[in-house]
Design a protein around this motif. Structure first.
Motif, mmCIF file in Angstrom:
data_model
loop_
_atom_site.group_PDB
_atom_site.id
_atom_site.type_symbol
_atom_site.label_atom_id
_atom_site.label_comp_id
_atom_site.label_asym_id
_atom_site.label_seq_id
_atom_site.Cartn_x
_atom_site.Cartn_y
_atom_site.Cartn_z
ATOM 1 N N GLU A 158 0.821 -1.211 0.000
ATOM 2 C CA GLU A 158 0.000 0.000 0.000
ATOM 3 C C GLU A 158 0.852 1.256 0.000
ATOM 4 N N ALA A 159 1.977 1.203 0.716
ATOM 5 C CA ALA A 159 2.807 2.413 0.844
ATOM 6 C C ALA A 159 3.339 2.861 -0.515
ATOM 7 N N HIS A 160 3.660 1.882 -1.363
ATOM 8 C CA HIS A 160 4.244 2.246 -2.652
ATOM 9 C C HIS A 160 3.193 2.463 -3.714
ATOM 10 N N TYR A 161 2.029 1.920 -3.518
ATOM 11 C CA TYR A 161 0.950 2.052 -4.508
ATOM 12 C C TYR A 161 -0.272 2.649 -3.816
ATOM 13 N N PRO A 162 -0.168 3.898 -3.350
ATOM 14 C CA PRO A 162 -1.245 4.445 -2.505
ATOM 15 C C PRO A 162 -2.565 4.638 -3.244
ATOM 16 N N GLN A 163 -2.510 4.781 -4.567
ATOM 17 C CA GLN A 163 -3.775 5.009 -5.266
ATOM 18 C C GLN A 163 -4.468 3.723 -5.687
ATOM 19 N N TRP A 164 -3.892 2.594 -5.288
ATOM 20 C CA TRP A 164 -4.480 1.328 -5.719
ATOM 21 C C TRP A 164 -4.997 0.555 -4.524
ATOM 22 N N ARG A 165 -6.205 0.057 -4.677
ATOM 23 C CA ARG A 165 -6.781 -0.757 -3.610
ATOM 24 C C ARG A 165 -6.671 -2.220 -4.015
ATOM 25 N N ARG A 166 -6.187 -3.033 -3.096
ATOM 26 C CA ARG A 166 -5.926 -4.421 -3.447
ATOM 27 C C ARG A 166 -7.053 -5.309 -2.948
ATOM 28 N N ILE A 167 -7.523 -6.219 -3.824
ATOM 29 C CA ILE A 167 -8.566 -7.175 -3.430
ATOM 30 C C ILE A 167 -8.012 -8.578 -3.676
ATOM 31 N N HIS A 168 -8.167 -9.435 -2.677
ATOM 32 C CA HIS A 168 -7.708 -10.808 -2.839
ATOM 33 C C HIS A 168 -8.873 -11.735 -3.092
ATOM 34 N N LYS A 169 -8.711 -12.630 -4.077
ATOM 35 C CA LYS A 169 -9.713 -13.674 -4.297
ATOM 36 C C LYS A 169 -9.011 -14.993 -4.051
ATOM 37 N N SER A 170 -9.696 -16.109 -4.247
ATOM 38 C CA SER A 170 -8.947 -17.363 -4.056
ATOM 39 C C SER A 170 -9.301 -18.369 -5.137
ATOM 40 N N ILE A 171 -8.660 -18.174 -6.280
ATOM 41 C CA ILE A 171 -8.868 -19.110 -7.387
ATOM 42 C C ILE A 171 -7.811 -20.202 -7.291
ATOM 43 N N GLY A 227 -1.801 -13.198 -10.549
ATOM 44 C CA GLY A 227 -1.775 -14.226 -9.512
ATOM 45 C C GLY A 227 -0.337 -14.362 -9.116
ATOM 46 N N THR A 228 0.209 -15.570 -9.346
ATOM 47 C CA THR A 228 1.623 -15.768 -9.104
ATOM 48 C C THR A 228 2.374 -15.507 -10.412
ATOM 49 N N GLU A 229 2.135 -16.416 -11.384
ATOM 50 C CA GLU A 229 2.869 -16.303 -12.635
ATOM 51 C C GLU A 229 2.149 -15.437 -13.658
ATOM 52 N N GLY A 230 0.838 -15.286 -13.474
ATOM 53 C CA GLY A 230 0.082 -14.491 -14.437
ATOM 54 C C GLY A 230 -0.243 -15.237 -15.706
ATOM 55 N N THR A 231 -0.169 -16.583 -15.690
ATOM 56 C CA THR A 231 -0.433 -17.337 -16.913
ATOM 57 C C THR A 231 -1.667 -18.228 -16.817
ATOM 58 N N ASP A 232 -2.313 -18.277 -15.654
ATOM 59 C CA ASP A 232 -3.453 -19.185 -15.498
ATOM 60 C C ASP A 232 -4.710 -18.446 -15.047
ATOM 61 N N SER A 233 -4.869 -18.274 -13.723
ATOM 62 C CA SER A 233 -6.099 -17.651 -13.237
ATOM 63 C C SER A 233 -6.216 -16.212 -13.741
ATOM 64 N N VAL A 245 -7.112 -25.512 -16.785
ATOM 65 C CA VAL A 245 -7.420 -24.082 -16.643
ATOM 66 C C VAL A 245 -8.265 -23.593 -17.817
ATOM 67 N N PHE A 246 -7.873 -24.004 -19.038
ATOM 68 C CA PHE A 246 -8.613 -23.564 -20.231
ATOM 69 C C PHE A 246 -10.010 -24.171 -20.242
ATOM 70 N N LEU A 247 -10.132 -25.432 -19.819
ATOM 71 C CA LEU A 247 -11.446 -26.068 -19.775
ATOM 72 C C LEU A 247 -12.361 -25.355 -18.790
ATOM 73 N N LEU A 248 -11.807 -24.924 -17.661
ATOM 74 C CA LEU A 248 -12.620 -24.175 -16.703
ATOM 75 C C LEU A 248 -13.109 -22.884 -17.326
ATOM 76 N N PHE A 249 -12.235 -22.216 -18.081
ATOM 77 C CA PHE A 249 -12.655 -20.999 -18.788
ATOM 78 C C PHE A 249 -13.811 -21.305 -19.734
ATOM 79 N N LEU A 250 -13.687 -22.383 -20.511
ATOM 80 C CA LEU A 250 -14.747 -22.740 -21.457
ATOM 81 C C LEU A 250 -16.039 -23.068 -20.718
ATOM 82 N N ASP A 251 -15.925 -23.744 -19.559
ATOM 83 C CA ASP A 251 -17.114 -24.060 -18.771
ATOM 84 C C ASP A 251 -17.772 -22.772 -18.287
ATOM 85 N N CYS A 252 -16.952 -21.797 -17.842
ATOM 86 C CA CYS A 252 -17.520 -20.514 -17.407
ATOM 87 C C CYS A 252 -18.232 -19.823 -18.558
ATOM 88 N N VAL A 253 -17.650 -19.875 -19.754
ATOM 89 C CA VAL A 253 -18.323 -19.267 -20.914
ATOM 90 C C VAL A 253 -19.647 -19.963 -21.156
#
Lengths: 543, 458
Positions: B255-268, B333-339, B396-404
């Motif tokens: 927060e100190a370095h990114y004061p204009q950004w509010r962080r929200i955590h989800k759990s995928i 997320g962590t790697e930015g390649t899935d969720s 991961v891709f199948l879950l995306f297709l299921d959500c669609v």
């Protein structure tokens, strides 16, 4: 008793909240003998919102400061909230609604006052008398006759005046058989299956009792059934109680058909839930559906725990069994439970939908319900007195008819082209069975309906539903007549929750309404291009 | 290496094929380098034409002289072959095992496939980033195309061209790349024309236990904010997981370095949890014990629908931030390649009608999954039946297709495509004659010279 005695406050200012998907209404609230009215202006206008008081299942009131809130939970599973100005007005209106929505008397109920424009009294009641179905049977076989032994309902108070019985059995024998069956419900013809020449019968349990009594006429009746069918035909008795429950029934005077007494008939037990456990299952399902904040785990375990889908599966399986017995084994089937008025009718009506293409047409389906549920004596008044929201102690309520409609919906989902009616028809039947301006679902038997003169003094639901303006909502635009039997898959993975009913008020209706309109459009456009005739009357040669 | 070396018995007669919805049929079984083929010579068609890469697991059984091979496919089909002769059966089984576990991309069928249809459009060039950028550049001048990654040196899993704020030059981007997991610095995912707000995606910031910061990273994402407005950072990991990531060099935006950004955590969920979920779900669907209670409790135990709900909820949150709150968001997320990619692509389906057309949907998958570097080769190496040890497989891709599909079911008139397109994409992601889903990112595809192969979308 005057309605006005029960109405304490004539009017009040109120706001009606109808749920997340519809805008609130504001206006003058008014309680009448049968309705709750909300009028946007001081005069009655076409925008009038009204609610039949009979459709209120339970009512809650809260007062805070100068205003009050009444929450109405309806039998069709809608939840409505009224914010009313004035504490006293709130309490009075609540009390009036409570009193008026639980009136027991049939002849002062709204159907006796309902006089809509465009419908004439007496129409449609004569669409489906038992004589009509008998004519269909008589065309195929001479083994059966129409008996009017029950003309004055003295043989069986819950049967209609005329029933179809084997020709070889006379009315005196019927009287003796009636004394041997619970409630006088001796075995009668439910359905004649022409392709195999076999029949489906229904009755109630035999009153064998602890002394293992027998009745020669009852045995003769069932023997005549087998004799009148194909030579060498076997019979199956489908008992909708578990073997243990059937045995225990002997202690209280009931029982089962002894093997030795009914040669040629084999007994099978297929327990189906009824009564209080079924009502509880319904209540728990509706509770689970009404909770938007729950986690997926909780939803699935509540869905599992309420067991509603298990009941759907068991009902469809048993109906398939009965249908298979007739179609594949060429056997006659007798279905009964204890009283023969609930799970029995569920099985016989579903089996006919599976086998008989005529019962899948709009007219045939209405006739099926008339014959197998209404005239057959399913006690609608008792079973549909309260729905899933009621706080009162349940007595005879049970959603067996709803279970039937759910099973029909499953059939329609698996065979989308084979039913002439759509989900809208099933929803309408559900709504009207619990609260209706029409008289079709009033009373518990034909005898009661005659006493109350229902057929001459109220309108029939069928005349209401068969009006042209209703057809778009009720019919299935994809219907193609299918002469074959339709065998549903009863694997648990194939059965779904009937979202259109149980989640009707939580989902926004628009996307599915738009989709339904589109399907209708595509279907009618296709009909036009296929059925277009290239005639032009102007070019016909003049005589 | 010749395929012929791996094929012990190329052909067996009098093999009986059992497959779903058809009666059993007898014919000749042929094994080629890429396919299993069975033909009864009755019509001019073959009853079975199965890619080896579609095979998840095989079981063999012997009853007397007859061997049975049960093939479980990645698309969930189960096929049975009754082969006369134990030796033939063993040979076929071991040949299939060898051929279905080849590692090298260039041995895969897409390199050999010559289609029977007329190729009207070269799908490899249908959805280039420059074309996509043109759709935005008319509405805004705050963004630019950057070619900093054209050698894949800055970020190996990004495409050669990315869209970044105009205020950032390439040098600054290089610095930001050292601060983000896998070099995945924040890039534009979607520009919402209605209010000019954007979705960006990235990998986790490498704050570590020392609380490192990177001024260029802060400048980059602040460049997307309007004066006086806040943005949202949606971290697809729960807070405690994000905190634990610091010990391994990762972390979250302070927060100190990114004061204009509010962080929200989800759990995928991710990785093997999703894979196990899929395995349990498919087991439940195949269960023939006929018991409603068992079906519902197995469905619940698989947790599949819980994942769907979590992903859709996060996507709705992202879409609401953009559309209702009028705020820009950064997703990682962590790697930015899935969720991350699940959320960005679903948010676009919710917000943008173009993604619901057929071409728009194809463009979305090209952009947000293929070019964005979702590691298809790793994730779709195994499906629900595989019993060998799992490494990076995850549906991961199948879950995306299921959500669609869930959205499609709730809004049946709002999509130009139907369920069949989704099923087709699922099948091709796991095994395909086309080269679209080969490799793990643009870099791998480029260096495998995949331009010669035809695209699924062509």
């Amino acid at each position: 008793m005057e309605f006005s005695e029960l109405i304490r406050t004539g009017q009040a200012q109120a706001e009606l909240l109808r749920g997340p998907e519809m805008p609130p209404l504001r206006g003058t609230l008014c309680v009448t003998g049968h309705h709750l009215l909300l009028s946007p202006g001081p005069q009655a206008t076409p925008d009038l919102w009204l609610l039949l008081l009979r459709s209120v299942d339970s009512i809650e009131k809260r007062v805070a400061g100068d205003a009050g809130t009444i929450t109405l939970r309806c039998k069709d599973l809608r939840v409505l909230q009224l914010d009313i100005e004035g504490v006293e007005a709130t309490l009075d209106i609540a009390r009036s609604i409570e009193a008026l929505s639980s009136l027991e008397s049939v002849i002062t109920s709204f159907p006796f006052f309902y006089r809509p424009k465009g419908l004439r009294l007496g129409e449609a009641w004569h669409f489906h008398p038992p004589e009509r179905y008998y004519k269909r049977v008589a065309r195929e076989t001479r083994a059966w006759r129409l008996s009017e032994a029950n003309e004055d309902f003295s043989l069986c108070p819950s049967y209609p005046r005329a029933v179809i019985v084997p020709r070889a059995v006379d009315d005196d024998a019927l009287a003796l058989s009636a004394r041997f069956r619970h409630g006088g419900r001796f075995p009668v013809l439910s359905y004649y299956h022409a392709p195999s020449g076999t029949v489906l019968l229904r009755s109630s349990q035999p009153l064998t009792g602890p002394q293992k009594r027998r009745c020669a006429d009852d045995e003769e009746l069932l023997r005549a059934v087998l004799a009148g069918a194909r030579p060498g035909a076997r019979g199956f008795i489908v008992d909708t109680r578990s073997a243990q429950a059937a045995k225990q029934a002997r202690m209280t005077g009931g029982g089962t058909e002894a093997k030795a007494a009914y040669p040629g008939w084999k007994r099978l037990h297929r327990p189906l839930e009824r009564g209080r456990p079924l009502q509880e299952s319904f209540v728990r399902l509706v509770e689970a559906c009404g909770d938007p904040e729950q986690s997926m785990d909780r939803w699935l375990s509540r869905l599992d725990g309420c067991r509603w889908l298990s009941h759907v599966k068991e009902a469809l399986s048993t109906a398939c069994l009965a249908a298979q017995g007739m179609e594949w084994e060429g056997a006659c089937i007798l279905v009964h439970g204890a009283e023969g008025t609930d799970s029995t009718l569920l099985v016989t009506s579903l089996a006919q939908l599976i086998l008989d293409p005529l019962s899948r047409t709009m007219a045939g389906f209405q006739e099926l319900i008339e014959r197998e549920w209404i005239q057959a004596g399913h006690p609608f008044q008792l079973r549909c007195a309260h729905s899933a929201f009621s706080h009162t102690r349940p007595k005879h309520e049970a959603p067996i008819f709803l279970l039937f409609l759910d099973c029909v919906w499953q059939l329609g989902r698996q065979f989308p082209l084979s039913l002439e009616f759509g989900e809208g028809m099933l929803l309408a039947l559900f709504d009207h069975s619990y609260a209706s301006p029409f008289g079709t679902f009033l009373c518990n038997s034909e005898k009661e309906r005659c006493l109350c003169e229902v057929r001459t003094r109220t309108h029939s639901l069928w005349s209401g539903l068969n009006q042209p303006k209703e057809q778009r909502k009720l019919r299935n635009p994809l219907y193609v007549p299918n002469p074959l039997a339709i065998w549903p898959s009863v694997e648990p993975q194939s059965l779904r929750l009937w979202q259109g009913l149980f989640l009707r008020w939580t989902h926004p209706p628009e996307p599915s309404e738009v989709a339904w309109e589109k399907v209708w459009q595509i279907a009618t456009d296709q009909e036009k291009t296929e059925g277009s005739q290239p005639t032009d009357s102007a070019s016909e040669p003049q005589p | 290496m010749e395929f012929a070396e791996l094929i012990k018995t190329p052909r067996v007669d009098n093999v009986v094929l059992h497959r779903p919805f058809y009666p059993a049929v007898e014919g000749t079984l042929c094994l080629t380098g890429h396919h299993l083929i069975l033909s009864s010579r009755q019509d001019n068609t073959e009853e079975l034409w199965l890619l080896h890469s579609n095979i998840d697991a095989i079981d063999k059984r012997f009853v007397g002289p007859l061997g049975t091979i049960i093939i479980k496919c990645k698309d969930f089909r189960i096929i049975q072959l009754d082969i006369p002769g134990m030796e033939e059966c063993l040979n076929i089984a071991s040949s299939i095992e060898a051929l279905s576990t080849l590692d090298s991309i260039t041995l895969m069928y897409p390199f050999f496939y010559r289609p029977m249809f007329e190729v009207i459009e070269d799908g490899w060039h249908s959805f280039l980033p420059e074309q996509e950028f043109e759709l935005y550049s008319s509405a805004t001048s705050e963004w630019r195309l950057s070619y900093v990654n054209k050698e894949f040196a800055v970020c190996p899993s990004y495409p050669p061209i990315v869209i970044v704020p105009k205020a950032m030059d390439d040098e600054a981007l290089r610095k930001v790349a050292t601060f983000r997991h896998g070099g995945r610095f924040p890039v534009l995912s979607y520009y919402h024309k209605k209010n000019g707000m954007v979705i960006m995606r990235s990998g986790q910031p490498l704050t570590g236990t020392n609380g490192r910061r990177c001024k260029e990273d802060e400048k980059l994402i602040n460049a997307t904010l309007r004066a006086g407005k806040r943005g949202y950072i949606i971290d697809t990991r729960p807070l405690n997981v994000a905190q634990q990531a610091r010990a391994k060099g990762g972390g979250f935006e302070q927060e100190a370095h990114y004061p204009q950004w509010r962080r929200i955590h989800k759990s995928i969920e991710r990785y093997h949890i999703l894979q196990e979920s899929l395995i349990k779900l498919v087991e439940a669907c195949n269960d023939q014990t006929h018991n409603m209670d068992r079906w519902l409790s197995r469905l619940e135990a698989s947790n599949w629908l819980t994942h769907i709900k979590e992903i859709l909820t996060t996507a709705c949150l992202a879409a609401q931030c953009l559309d209702r709150e009028g705020a820009s968001i950064l997703i990682h997320g962590t790697e930015g390649t899935d969720s991350t990619l699940q959320v960005t692509s679903l948010a676009q389906i919710i917000l943008e009608p173009r993604s619901r057309t057929i071409r728009g949907f194809e463009a979305l998958i090209e952009r947000e999954w293929l070019q964005a570097g979702h590691p298809f080769q790793q994730r779709c190496a195994q499906s629900a039946y595989c019993n060998s040890k799992q490494k990076w497989e995850s549906p991961v891709f199948l879950l995306f297709l299921d959500c669609v599909w869930q959205i499609l079911r709730q809004f049946p008139c709002s999509f130009e495509f139907n369920e069949n397109l989704l099923i087709m994409l699922f099948e091709h992601a796991y095994a395909s004659q086309f080269g679209t889903f080969l490799g793990n990112n643009e870099s791998e595809r480029y260096f495998s010279a995949l331009e010669q192969i035809l695209q699924v979308f062509g």
